[in-house]
Design a protein around this motif. Structure first.
Motif, PDB file in Angstrom:
ATOM      1  N   SER A  33       0.845  -1.187   0.000  1.00  0.00           N
ATOM      2  CA  SER A  33       0.000   0.000   0.000  1.00  0.00           C
ATOM      3  C   SER A  33       0.881   1.237   0.000  1.00  0.00           C
ATOM      4  CB  SER A  33      -0.945   0.007   1.200  1.00  0.00           C
ATOM      5  OG  SER A  33      -0.229   0.175   2.396  1.00  0.00           O
ATOM      6  N   LEU A  34       0.381   2.271  -0.608  1.00  0.00           N
ATOM      7  CA  LEU A  34       1.076   3.555  -0.682  1.00  0.00           C
ATOM      8  C   LEU A  34       0.151   4.602  -0.089  1.00  0.00           C
ATOM      9  CD1 LEU A  34       3.173   5.636  -1.699  1.00  0.00           C
ATOM     10  CD2 LEU A  34       1.987   5.567  -3.902  1.00  0.00           C
ATOM     11  N   ARG A  35       0.645   5.308   0.889  1.00  0.00           N
ATOM     12  CA  ARG A  35      -0.104   6.409   1.490  1.00  0.00           C
ATOM     13  C   ARG A  35       0.679   7.681   1.201  1.00  0.00           C
ATOM     14  NH1 ARG A  35      -0.964   5.231   7.297  1.00  0.00           N
ATOM     15  NH2 ARG A  35      -2.493   3.846   6.385  1.00  0.00           N
ATOM     16  N   ILE A  36       0.003   8.688   0.706  1.00  0.00           N
ATOM     17  CA  ILE A  36       0.623   9.971   0.422  1.00  0.00           C
ATOM     18  C   ILE A  36       0.028  10.999   1.367  1.00  0.00           C
ATOM     19  CG2 ILE A  36       0.960  11.781  -1.278  1.00  0.00           C
ATOM     20  CD1 ILE A  36       0.762   9.645  -3.420  1.00  0.00           C
ATOM     21  N   LEU A  37       0.903  11.696   2.065  1.00  0.00           N
ATOM     22  CA  LEU A  37       0.474  12.700   3.017  1.00  0.00           C
ATOM     23  C   LEU A  37       1.159  14.011   2.655  1.00  0.00           C
ATOM     24  CD1 LEU A  37      -1.085  13.320   5.623  1.00  0.00           C
ATOM     25  CD2 LEU A  37       0.944  12.601   6.892  1.00  0.00           C
ATOM     26  N   LYS A  38       0.360  15.023   2.413  1.00  0.00           N
ATOM     27  CA  LYS A  38       0.901  16.338   2.078  1.00  0.00           C
ATOM     28  C   LYS A  38       0.661  17.271   3.254  1.00  0.00           C
ATOM     29  CE  LYS A  38      -0.231  15.889  -2.782  1.00  0.00           C
ATOM     30  NZ  LYS A  38      -0.999  16.486  -3.879  1.00  0.00           N
ATOM     31  N   LEU A  39       1.747  17.770   3.808  1.00  0.00           N
ATOM     32  CA  LEU A  39       1.684  18.696   4.927  1.00  0.00           C
ATOM     33  C   LEU A  39       2.485  19.941   4.575  1.00  0.00           C
ATOM     34  CD1 LEU A  39       2.417  16.164   7.811  1.00  0.00           C
ATOM     35  CD2 LEU A  39       0.178  17.029   7.100  1.00  0.00           C
ATOM     36  N   GLU A  40       2.358  20.971   5.375  1.00  0.00           N
ATOM     37  CA  GLU A  40       3.166  22.173   5.152  1.00  0.00           C
ATOM     38  C   GLU A  40       4.659  21.845   5.225  1.00  0.00           C
ATOM     39  OE1 GLU A  40       2.260  25.188   4.114  1.00  0.00           O
ATOM     40  OE2 GLU A  40       0.227  24.384   3.961  1.00  0.00           O
TER      41      GLU A  40
END
Length: 134
Positions: free
Chosen positions: A65-72
């Motif tokens: 599984s691939l989880r992408i998290l975009k944060l500042e």
């Protein structure tokens, strides 16, 4: 970084690993310059290649599984899979950049470390995790 969704999860059979970039490129392409997109694609491809080559044990039905998290603070890619760990030697785990050497049996881990600001390898017993940050 603008207005971006927090995260999403994609699951693929190992045989479909080359299609991962096509699935996520539209999600990240608007947020990063071309040089960063090349780094993300190259590093992600190498991580997936390592999972497929070293962790799948030849199982055609294995999944990750691939989880992408975009944060500042940046983009985080978290790849989780069941299988063998392909982590660097214990003394290199906390190093910011993994050096290319015979101990890493090739330059794949070095390449991954050059593509991302930080890479962490987590061995959770039955589940392995690679977390890459740009």
């Amino acid at each position: 970084m603008g207005n971006m969704p927090g995260r999403f999860i994609l699951k693929y059979d190992f045989l479909e690993a080359p299609r991962v970039w096509d699935a996520i490129s539209s999600e990240v392409s608007a947020s990063y310059p071309q040089d960063d997109l090349i780094r993300i694609r190259l590093g992600l491809t190498e991580i997936i290649n390592n999972i497929v080559e070293h962790a799948s044990n030849g199982q055609d039905d294995a999944r990750f599984s691939l989880r992408i998290l975009k944060l500042e603070s940046g983009l985080f890619l978290c790849l989780s899979y069941a299988g063998l760990a392909f982590v660097p030697p214990p003394d290199a785990l906390d190093a910011e950049k993994v050096l290319a050497s015979e101990r890493t049996r090739g330059r794949g881990l070095w390449l991954i470390s050059q593509c991302f600001t930080q890479v962490k390898y987590r061995d959770r017993g039955l589940t392995q995790r690679v977390i890459a940050r740009l």
